[in-house]
Write a protein that holds these residues in place. Structure first.
Motif, PDB file in Angstrom:
ATOM      1  N   ARG A 111     -75.779  -0.865  61.017  1.00  0.00           N
ATOM      2  CA  ARG A 111     -76.690  -1.600  60.141  1.00  0.00           C
ATOM      3  C   ARG A 111     -75.971  -2.716  59.388  1.00  0.00           C
ATOM      4  N   LEU A 112     -74.637  -2.674  59.395  1.00  0.00           N
ATOM      5  CA  LEU A 112     -73.843  -3.764  58.817  1.00  0.00           C
ATOM      6  C   LEU A 112     -73.270  -4.664  59.904  1.00  0.00           C
ATOM      7  N   ILE A 113     -72.723  -4.047  60.947  1.00  0.00           N
ATOM      8  CA  ILE A 113     -72.012  -4.804  61.976  1.00  0.00           C
ATOM      9  C   ILE A 113     -72.952  -5.703  62.773  1.00  0.00           C
ATOM     10  N   ILE A 114     -74.111  -5.182  63.159  1.00  0.00           N
ATOM     11  CA  ILE A 114     -75.030  -5.976  63.997  1.00  0.00           C
ATOM     12  C   ILE A 114     -75.580  -7.188  63.240  1.00  0.00           C
ATOM     13  N   PRO A 115     -76.064  -7.049  61.992  1.00  0.00           N
ATOM     14  CA  PRO A 115     -76.482  -8.261  61.255  1.00  0.00           C
ATOM     15  C   PRO A 115     -75.325  -9.235  61.034  1.00  0.00           C
ATOM     16  N   LEU A 116     -74.112  -8.704  60.819  1.00  0.00           N
ATOM     17  CA  LEU A 116     -72.954  -9.582  60.661  1.00  0.00           C
ATOM     18  C   LEU A 116     -72.741 -10.425  61.908  1.00  0.00           C
ATOM     19  N   LEU A 117     -72.806  -9.795  63.075  1.00  0.00           N
ATOM     20  CA  LEU A 117     -72.647 -10.529  64.332  1.00  0.00           C
ATOM     21  C   LEU A 117     -73.778 -11.543  64.526  1.00  0.00           C
ATOM     22  N   PHE A 118     -74.990 -11.125  64.215  1.00  0.00           N
ATOM     23  CA  PHE A 118     -76.159 -12.006  64.384  1.00  0.00           C
ATOM     24  C   PHE A 118     -75.993 -13.281  63.567  1.00  0.00           C
TER      25      PHE A 118
ATOM     26  N   SER B 246     -61.854 -13.137  61.424  1.00  0.00           N
ATOM     27  CA  SER B 246     -62.208 -13.817  60.176  1.00  0.00           C
ATOM     28  C   SER B 246     -63.676 -14.213  60.202  1.00  0.00           C
ATOM     29  N   PRO B 247     -64.269 -14.389  59.035  1.00  0.00           N
ATOM     30  CA  PRO B 247     -65.709 -14.719  58.974  1.00  0.00           C
ATOM     31  C   PRO B 247     -66.006 -16.109  59.490  1.00  0.00           C
ATOM     32  N   ALA B 248     -67.143 -16.235  60.154  1.00  0.00           N
ATOM     33  CA  ALA B 248     -67.581 -17.533  60.666  1.00  0.00           C
ATOM     34  C   ALA B 248     -68.041 -18.441  59.539  1.00  0.00           C
ATOM     35  N   GLY B 249     -68.579 -17.848  58.481  1.00  0.00           N
ATOM     36  CA  GLY B 249     -69.009 -18.600  57.305  1.00  0.00           C
ATOM     37  C   GLY B 249     -68.346 -18.025  56.070  1.00  0.00           C
ATOM     38  N   VAL B 250     -68.083 -18.868  55.096  1.00  0.00           N
ATOM     39  CA  VAL B 250     -67.335 -18.425  53.922  1.00  0.00           C
ATOM     40  C   VAL B 250     -68.006 -17.249  53.219  1.00  0.00           C
ATOM     41  N   HIS B 251     -69.341 -17.205  53.256  1.00  0.00           N
ATOM     42  CA  HIS B 251     -70.063 -16.158  52.542  1.00  0.00           C
ATOM     43  C   HIS B 251     -70.005 -14.807  53.248  1.00  0.00           C
ATOM     44  N   LEU B 252     -69.606 -14.811  54.517  1.00  0.00           N
ATOM     45  CA  LEU B 252     -69.607 -13.563  55.288  1.00  0.00           C
ATOM     46  C   LEU B 252     -68.375 -12.699  55.050  1.00  0.00           C
ATOM     47  N   TRP B 253     -67.421 -13.186  54.253  1.00  0.00           N
ATOM     48  CA  TRP B 253     -66.218 -12.403  53.971  1.00  0.00           C
ATOM     49  C   TRP B 253     -66.566 -11.050  53.356  1.00  0.00           C
ATOM     50  N   PHE B 254     -67.662 -11.023  52.603  1.00  0.00           N
ATOM     51  CA  PHE B 254     -68.081  -9.799  51.919  1.00  0.00           C
ATOM     52  C   PHE B 254     -68.231  -8.639  52.909  1.00  0.00           C
ATOM     53  N   MET B 255     -68.781  -8.914  54.081  1.00  0.00           N
ATOM     54  CA  MET B 255     -68.997  -7.872  55.071  1.00  0.00           C
ATOM     55  C   MET B 255     -67.686  -7.365  55.639  1.00  0.00           C
ATOM     56  N   TYR B 256     -66.695  -8.243  55.741  1.00  0.00           N
ATOM     57  CA  TYR B 256     -65.380  -7.850  56.244  1.00  0.00           C
ATOM     58  C   TYR B 256     -64.649  -6.951  55.244  1.00  0.00           C
TER      59      TYR B 256
ATOM     60  N   ILE C 226     -90.483  -9.416  63.852  1.00  0.00           N
ATOM     61  CA  ILE C 226     -90.289  -9.593  65.290  1.00  0.00           C
ATOM     62  C   ILE C 226     -89.434  -8.433  65.771  1.00  0.00           C
ATOM     63  N   LYS C 227     -90.011  -7.546  66.526  1.00  0.00           N
ATOM     64  CA  LYS C 227     -89.357  -6.281  66.861  1.00  0.00           C
ATOM     65  C   LYS C 227     -87.950  -6.436  67.420  1.00  0.00           C
ATOM     66  N   PRO C 228     -87.692  -7.306  68.395  1.00  0.00           N
ATOM     67  CA  PRO C 228     -86.334  -7.401  68.951  1.00  0.00           C
ATOM     68  C   PRO C 228     -85.296  -7.937  67.958  1.00  0.00           C
ATOM     69  N   LEU C 229     -85.765  -8.680  66.947  1.00  0.00           N
ATOM     70  CA  LEU C 229     -84.835  -9.343  66.019  1.00  0.00           C
ATOM     71  C   LEU C 229     -84.713  -8.659  64.670  1.00  0.00           C
ATOM     72  N   CYS C 230     -85.639  -7.786  64.330  1.00  0.00           N
ATOM     73  CA  CYS C 230     -85.661  -7.171  63.009  1.00  0.00           C
ATOM     74  C   CYS C 230     -84.340  -6.494  62.670  1.00  0.00           C
ATOM     75  N   TYR C 231     -83.903  -5.584  63.513  1.00  0.00           N
ATOM     76  CA  TYR C 231     -82.675  -4.826  63.242  1.00  0.00           C
ATOM     77  C   TYR C 231     -81.457  -5.741  63.264  1.00  0.00           C
ATOM     78  N   MET C 232     -81.425  -6.692  64.202  1.00  0.00           N
ATOM     79  CA  MET C 232     -80.273  -7.582  64.331  1.00  0.00           C
ATOM     80  C   MET C 232     -80.092  -8.462  63.095  1.00  0.00           C
ATOM     81  N   ALA C 233     -81.185  -8.904  62.505  1.00  0.00           N
ATOM     82  CA  ALA C 233     -81.108  -9.855  61.394  1.00  0.00           C
ATOM     83  C   ALA C 233     -81.064  -9.195  60.027  1.00  0.00           C
ATOM     84  N   THR C 234     -81.659  -8.011  59.905  1.00  0.00           N
ATOM     85  CA  THR C 234     -81.792  -7.395  58.577  1.00  0.00           C
ATOM     86  C   THR C 234     -81.126  -6.029  58.448  1.00  0.00           C
ATOM     87  N   GLY C 235     -80.795  -5.381  59.564  1.00  0.00           N
ATOM     88  CA  GLY C 235     -80.232  -4.040  59.504  1.00  0.00           C
ATOM     89  C   GLY C 235     -81.274  -2.965  59.297  1.00  0.00           C
TER      90      GLY C 235
END
Length: 362
Positions: A83-90, A125-135, A338-347
């Motif tokens: 629930r953290l890793i998949i939205p991070l990748l998305f 490393s994070p793709a965007g500066v704000h994504l460091w939090f997830m790492y 959107i069923k295929p994207l819900c989990y990927m984008a929001t966890g």
């Protein structure tokens, strides 16, 4: 047995979500308009908003370390981590796609090899500066079953928090001290505690305050909160003037000033047991969207900057936050439905709009 609901947890989550958008939107003005009226306003606002990330770590620790399910390593790896890793990748891929789109648009070049290297770099490393939090958060999730063992002993919890605060105190002293006095704070033994003096302390502090349920009256928490905001704001003015560029040493997440302010705000929020119906309804609506909004906030903010939309006044700063939040809200709401994207984008697991109240929750 239904899981107990703590209104203050979601209250902190939503307020921190807004505060992170504020931090990102203020970053340009703080580095561009030194000591103007706008700069001073942004400095005070961000002196408070800087607690948003520590508070996220604190509520994560409160929920994970107080939950027996955390002892189940399989459950952590199979249910919580994805629930953290998949939205991070998305959102990492979305951020990279956005960057390469503007490279192609502005420079008229596209390098597939560079794109591949950038995608692979997500692992390090994070793709965007704000994504460091997830790492920083994901390793704590991985270690949570082990950390929870420490919480069995209150003495060990207090010992860990004492070590953490002491190490952060010396780090703060080192950052603030004149050059000739820095060696007094550069203690090798404490420097080796960097795995403790980061966000693990906030993780455990949130659990400790949650478990003990300290509920101080607002008249006891509000004055020191205002004092800490003043110290952080004034310190930032001084440090920026001294260094000749915007300095965040007083707003560092491991600064003792931020630690104290975060703890005080957390204690104040603990009193929020019964929120007004309107506020509670709003929180209930926004909570499932909070992770997606956090991960997408800087994505939309950077698009506005790429398009030349720069807000250089206090009024513009307010508009910037409103526009960013509206874009995030619309985007995450659409993706959530959107069923295929819900989990990927929001966890969050997809729920039909016909989902009935009382059915199993995520």
């Amino acid at each position: 047995m239904a899981k107990k609901y703590y209104p203050y947890i979601d209250l902190i989550r939503i307020l921190s979500m807004f505060a992170i958008i504020v931090l990102h939107s203020a970053s340009y003005g703080l580095r561009a308009y030194y000591f103007s009226a706008t700069w001073h306003i942004l400095n005070i606002i961000t002196s408070l908003a800087t607690c948003s990330v520590p508070l996220f770590f604190m509520i994560s620790g409160a929920m994970l370390l107080s939950d027996r399910k955390t002892d189940n390593i399989g459950f952590m790896l199979k249910s919580r981590l994805p629930r953290l890793i998949i939205p991070l990748l998305f959102w990492s891929i979305a951020y990279i796609a956005k960057d390469f789109y503007y490279i192609k648009k502005n420079l008229h070049v596209f390098d597939p090899a560079q794109l591949w290297d950038t995608l692979v770099s997500i692992l390090a490393s994070p793709a965007g500066v704000h994504l460091w939090f997830m790492y920083a958060l994901i390793p704590l999730y991985i270690a949570a079953p082990f950390i929870r063992r420490i919480t069995v002993s209150e003495r060990l919890v207090k010992y860990l928090l004492a070590i953490w605060f002491f190490a952060c105190l010396f780090k703060t002293g080192y950052n603030m001290a004149p050059q000739q006095l820095k060696p007094l704070f550069n203690i090798s033994i404490l420097n080796k505690l960097n795995y403790i003096d980061g966000f693990l302390g906030y993780f455990v502090l949130g659990y400790y305050l949650h478990e003990h349920g300290f509920k101080l009256k607002y008249r006891l928490t509000l004055p020191p909160i205002l004092l800490m905001i003043a110290v952080i704001g004034a310190g930032t003015v001084y440090a920026t003037y001294r260094s000749g560029e915007y300095s965040e040493i007083f707003k560092s997440y491991t600064s003792v000033w931020v630690i104290i302010l975060s703890a005080l705000i957390y204690l104040a929020a603990l009193r929020a047991e019964h929120l007004p119906n309107l506020i509670q309804t709003l929180i209930n609506r926004l909570t499932p969207l909070s992770l997606g909004i956090y991960l997408s906030g800087n994505f939309f903010l950077s698009i506005m900057r790429q398009e030349g939309i720069v807000f250089d006044t206090a009024k513009g700063f307010v508009l910037c936050n409103i526009y960013t939040f509206i874009l995030c809200l619309i985007c995450i709401t659409l993706l959530k439905n959107i069923k295929p994207l819900c989990y990927m984008a929001t966890g969050n697991k997809y729920k039909s709009i016909f989902h009935k109240k009382g059915e199993d929750q995520n």
